[in-house]
Design a protein around this motif. Structure first.
Motif, PDB file in Angstrom:
ATOM      1  N   LEU A 100       9.520 112.148  30.424  1.00 53.40           N
ATOM      2  CA  LEU A 100       8.319 111.669  29.723  1.00 53.40           C
ATOM      3  C   LEU A 100       8.421 110.166  29.477  1.00 53.40           C
ATOM      4  O   LEU A 100       7.482 109.416  29.731  1.00 53.40           O
ATOM      5  CB  LEU A 100       8.162 112.398  28.386  1.00 53.40           C
ATOM      6  CG  LEU A 100       7.828 113.889  28.474  1.00 53.40           C
ATOM      7  CD1 LEU A 100       7.890 114.535  27.108  1.00 53.40           C
ATOM      8  CD2 LEU A 100       6.443 114.074  29.085  1.00 53.40           C
ATOM      9  N   ARG A 101       9.575 109.736  29.005  1.00 56.91           N
ATOM     10  CA  ARG A 101       9.751 108.312  28.670  1.00 56.91           C
ATOM     11  C   ARG A 101       9.703 107.449  29.936  1.00 56.91           C
ATOM     12  O   ARG A 101       8.973 106.466  29.996  1.00 56.91           O
ATOM     13  CB  ARG A 101      11.078 108.138  27.930  1.00 56.91           C
ATOM     14  CG  ARG A 101      11.281 106.764  27.330  1.00 56.91           C
ATOM     15  CD  ARG A 101      12.449 106.769  26.352  1.00 56.91           C
ATOM     16  NE  ARG A 101      13.636 107.372  26.932  1.00 56.91           N
ATOM     17  CZ  ARG A 101      14.197 108.513  26.532  1.00 56.91           C
ATOM     18  NH1 ARG A 101      13.695 109.178  25.531  1.00 56.91           N
ATOM     19  NH2 ARG A 101      15.288 108.984  27.126  1.00 56.91           N
ATOM     20  N   ILE A 132       0.220 114.594  26.371  1.00 58.78           N
ATOM     21  CA  ILE A 132       1.480 115.327  26.384  1.00 58.78           C
ATOM     22  C   ILE A 132       1.445 116.415  25.325  1.00 58.78           C
ATOM     23  O   ILE A 132       1.045 116.163  24.191  1.00 58.78           O
ATOM     24  CB  ILE A 132       2.654 114.372  26.084  1.00 58.78           C
ATOM     25  CG1 ILE A 132       2.759 113.310  27.185  1.00 58.78           C
ATOM     26  CG2 ILE A 132       3.967 115.137  25.938  1.00 58.78           C
ATOM     27  CD1 ILE A 132       3.753 112.210  26.892  1.00 58.78           C
ATOM     28  N   GLY A 140      12.456 115.221  28.087  1.00 64.93           N
ATOM     29  CA  GLY A 140      12.125 114.038  27.287  1.00 64.93           C
ATOM     30  C   GLY A 140      12.331 112.733  28.048  1.00 64.93           C
ATOM     31  O   GLY A 140      11.513 111.822  27.972  1.00 64.93           O
ATOM     32  N   ASP A 185       7.567 105.217  23.506  1.00 63.68           N
ATOM     33  CA  ASP A 185       7.795 106.467  24.231  1.00 63.68           C
ATOM     34  C   ASP A 185       6.550 107.350  24.083  1.00 63.68           C
ATOM     35  O   ASP A 185       6.195 107.719  22.960  1.00 63.68           O
ATOM     36  CB  ASP A 185       9.018 107.161  23.627  1.00 63.68           C
ATOM     37  CG  ASP A 185       9.429 108.403  24.419  1.00 63.68           C
ATOM     38  OD1 ASP A 185       8.593 108.948  25.177  1.00 63.68           O
ATOM     39  OD2 ASP A 185      10.571 108.832  24.265  1.00 63.68           O
ATOM     40  N   PRO A 186       5.894 107.694  25.191  1.00 59.10           N
ATOM     41  CA  PRO A 186       4.639 108.451  25.080  1.00 59.10           C
ATOM     42  C   PRO A 186       4.830 109.807  24.397  1.00 59.10           C
ATOM     43  O   PRO A 186       3.877 110.374  23.873  1.00 59.10           O
ATOM     44  CB  PRO A 186       4.197 108.632  26.540  1.00 59.10           C
ATOM     45  CG  PRO A 186       5.418 108.425  27.364  1.00 59.10           C
ATOM     46  CD  PRO A 186       6.280 107.459  26.596  1.00 59.10           C
ATOM     47  N   GLN A 187       6.060 110.288  24.404  1.00 58.11           N
ATOM     48  CA  GLN A 187       6.386 111.554  23.749  1.00 58.11           C
ATOM     49  C   GLN A 187       6.056 111.525  22.251  1.00 58.11           C
ATOM     50  O   GLN A 187       5.752 112.559  21.664  1.00 58.11           O
ATOM     51  CB  GLN A 187       7.894 111.757  23.908  1.00 58.11           C
ATOM     52  CG  GLN A 187       8.338 113.160  23.992  1.00 58.11           C
ATOM     53  CD  GLN A 187       9.858 113.224  24.167  1.00 58.11           C
ATOM     54  OE1 GLN A 187      10.509 112.247  24.536  1.00 58.11           O
ATOM     55  NE2 GLN A 187      10.416 114.383  23.893  1.00 58.11           N
ATOM     56  N   GLY A 242       5.834 107.551  31.254  1.00 58.34           N
ATOM     57  CA  GLY A 242       5.614 106.284  30.562  1.00 58.34           C
ATOM     58  C   GLY A 242       5.141 105.155  31.465  1.00 58.34           C
ATOM     59  O   GLY A 242       4.736 104.098  30.978  1.00 58.34           O
ATOM     60  N   ASP A 290      -0.824 104.720  32.119  1.00 60.04           N
ATOM     61  CA  ASP A 290      -1.549 104.254  30.946  1.00 60.04           C
ATOM     62  C   ASP A 290      -1.623 105.395  29.932  1.00 60.04           C
ATOM     63  O   ASP A 290      -2.195 106.448  30.237  1.00 60.04           O
ATOM     64  CB  ASP A 290      -2.958 103.844  31.382  1.00 60.04           C
ATOM     65  CG  ASP A 290      -3.747 103.194  30.257  1.00 60.04           C
ATOM     66  OD1 ASP A 290      -3.397 103.407  29.077  1.00 60.04           O
ATOM     67  OD2 ASP A 290      -4.708 102.486  30.552  1.00 60.04           O
ATOM     68  N   PRO A 291      -1.070 105.198  28.725  1.00 54.65           N
ATOM     69  CA  PRO A 291      -1.029 106.308  27.765  1.00 54.65           C
ATOM     70  C   PRO A 291      -2.425 106.811  27.388  1.00 54.65           C
ATOM     71  O   PRO A 291      -2.583 107.945  26.953  1.00 54.65           O
ATOM     72  CB  PRO A 291      -0.305 105.717  26.544  1.00 54.65           C
ATOM     73  CG  PRO A 291      -0.438 104.242  26.685  1.00 54.65           C
ATOM     74  CD  PRO A 291      -0.496 103.970  28.172  1.00 54.65           C
ATOM     75  N   GLN A 292      -3.412 105.970  27.596  1.00 47.08           N
ATOM     76  CA  GLN A 292      -4.793 106.327  27.302  1.00 47.08           C
ATOM     77  C   GLN A 292      -5.259 107.545  28.111  1.00 47.08           C
ATOM     78  O   GLN A 292      -6.107 108.301  27.668  1.00 47.08           O
ATOM     79  CB  GLN A 292      -5.662 105.131  27.718  1.00 47.08           C
ATOM     80  CG  GLN A 292      -6.895 104.948  26.927  1.00 47.08           C
ATOM     81  CD  GLN A 292      -7.662 103.719  27.421  1.00 47.08           C
ATOM     82  OE1 GLN A 292      -7.141 102.850  28.121  1.00 47.08           O
ATOM     83  NE2 GLN A 292      -8.925 103.645  27.040  1.00 47.08           N
ATOM     84  N   TYR A 303      10.542 101.847  39.244  1.00 55.11           N
ATOM     85  CA  TYR A 303       9.773 100.766  38.647  1.00 55.11           C
ATOM     86  C   TYR A 303       8.713 100.256  39.624  1.00 55.11           C
ATOM     87  O   TYR A 303       7.578  99.961  39.243  1.00 55.11           O
ATOM     88  CB  TYR A 303      10.724  99.640  38.236  1.00 55.11           C
ATOM     89  CG  TYR A 303      10.081  98.579  37.398  1.00 55.11           C
ATOM     90  CD1 TYR A 303       9.753  98.826  36.064  1.00 55.11           C
ATOM     91  CD2 TYR A 303       9.793  97.317  37.926  1.00 55.11           C
ATOM     92  CE1 TYR A 303       9.151  97.851  35.290  1.00 55.11           C
ATOM     93  CE2 TYR A 303       9.186  96.347  37.167  1.00 55.11           C
ATOM     94  CZ  TYR A 303       8.871  96.613  35.843  1.00 55.11           C
ATOM     95  OH  TYR A 303       8.269  95.638  35.079  1.00 55.11           O
TER      96      TYR A 303
END
Lengths: 285, 285
Positions: free
Chosen positions: B84-85, B98, B81, A92-94, B89, B92-94, B43
């Protein structure tokens, strides 16, 4: 419990001198199967990884002080970015804090090398990820003589004290070197040149660093040996197969979270009373 | 191009007075289909969202100054929340940063309310996401009288100037209010009480805030009307259906990135020469 203990154990660097030429880069220790099996196996780790990460996050929100710090090191193209996308991206990015360390700014250079690191540490409940780290200060700094020998020497011990403090204060430190062969790097650099959508990832300076490959290998070997402590041990992850690298770090994260025996926090309020407030006393219904 | 323009347009708040009671919370405007269709549709946005986000990131690494800031506001349990997920999500978290804003610390209270916001803004190339934001300083601050009326009054204009500057400097600001009904909130709060793995998310103080629902609604209506600028417009996202909320914000992000007409950066080096260096001059092969 889907941790692959054999795989995780294979990554751990035993204490003592390190010879990176003796650690194969194109293998997949602890995993029987090919690329598609490996991708499916990583994907299958997702739910358990997410569940444990949420427990850690919940603990942090409930007064706990524990956190995880994943340190990713490796030569250019070794797959730090890919690991962030494919493995860290399962969480989860959170609850994830990624920091990419570039060459230090003039402001950072005026401080001790650990100053900017300290500012990027994960808060309680978080999984922090360092894309490069304080290890650059004993890697490129050594290869390029960016600091005098006695300062480099001091840094190994400073890192060990720093990491021991971190661990004592609740942060589990997971250090990974993504280990590729020079042949694999050449292949990946050429692939970047051949694809216009990847030119932005290419930097002519990367080839200058590549030319120092033996010096970097030596710097890694010394750094890993000197900082491979019981509190914060090193892992070398065979990285020529991208799918294996992603899967291996997934198992390492899962193993780390499992060992923390994370429990859901207990309610610090009266559940029955809160239900009553919401049903009997609610002014909105 | 898979943006659902009808859906995106339906979220946009028209200029003028805002009446939140007239905006339905349990609907799915612009989408024909149920929960499973909606999840599949979200998705399916993933690859395009990831591609455009990578172009933005590449641009940032290549000297560009553009970024995106997604602001999420809403009552407790409105799904910040979950968004965010499930939606953030997908990226790319890079390239995502947040920030969750809590009650200001004593240090933060000594500064202007925008001080801590400025420190959390996304760097070029990044998608920044605010889980709560500077809007709390005209929402809870208004409902709970945490600032004198003239200071609250000043803040709307300060926010508009601040956001206009941001936009002028390359940040696209996407503001979303996650809109749920008080009945839906009650259901979600009770569900948290009924599930031991969700007790950590429950705070008795949330019920105290819930009791101020009409005051919060009014504070939101005023804030949205006063800060619904052309540069940084507001969106109200029907939030009772979680899958729709996630899908709607996915489309909003995709639409935002599309409008930026992001191109892969051109190489600032000689591709042919670099290939030659890597093949003819390589000391390692």
């Amino acid at each position: 419990m889907t941790v692959n203990a054999e795989l995780v154990a294979s990554l751990r660097v035993p204490p003592g001198p390190v010879d990176l030429t003796a650690i194969k880069t194109h293998v997949a220790p602890g995993f029987d199967g090919g690329k598609e099996d490996g991708k499916a196996a990583l994907y299958a780790l997702g739910p358990e990884l997410a569940d444990l990460q949420e427990r850690l996050f919940a603990e942090g929100r409930s007064g706990g002080n524990r956190s995880v710090l994943l340190v990713l090191q490796g030569m250019d193209t070794s797959g730090k970015g890919g690991t962030l996308r494919s493995t860290v991206g399962l969480m989860d990015p959170q609850g994830v804090r990624i920091t990419s360390f570039k060459a230090p700014t003039p402001e950072e250079l005026e401080q001790d090398f650990l100053w900017r690191i300290t500012r990027a540490l994960p808060e309680p409940g978080y999984v922090g990820v360092f894309d490069r780290s304080h290890y650059e200060d004993v890697l490129i700094a050594r290869v390029r003589s960016l600091a005098p020998p006695e300062e480099l020497e001091r840094r190994y011990d400073a890192i060990n004290r720093f990491e021991a403090d971190l661990v004592a204060n609740g942060t589990t430190v997971v250090k990974c070197m993504l280990h590729i062969s020079p042949e694999e790097q050449k292949k990946r650099l050429l692939a970047r040149l051949d694809d216009e959508t990847k030119h932005w990832k290419y930097n002519p300076g990367d080839v200058d660093e590549r030319e120092q490959w033996p010096a970097y290998r030596e710097a890694y070997e010394i750094a890993i040996e000197r900082t491979n402590t019981e509190a914060a041990p090193w892992h070398v992850v065979p990285g020529d197969k991208k799918w294996y690298r992603n899967l291996a770090i997934g198992h390492l994260l899962l193993d780390t979270l499992h060992r923390m025996a994370l429990q859901w926090p207990k309610a610090d309020f009266d559940v029955v009373e809160e239900k009553r407030r919401l049903t009997d006393e609610d002014p909105l219904s």
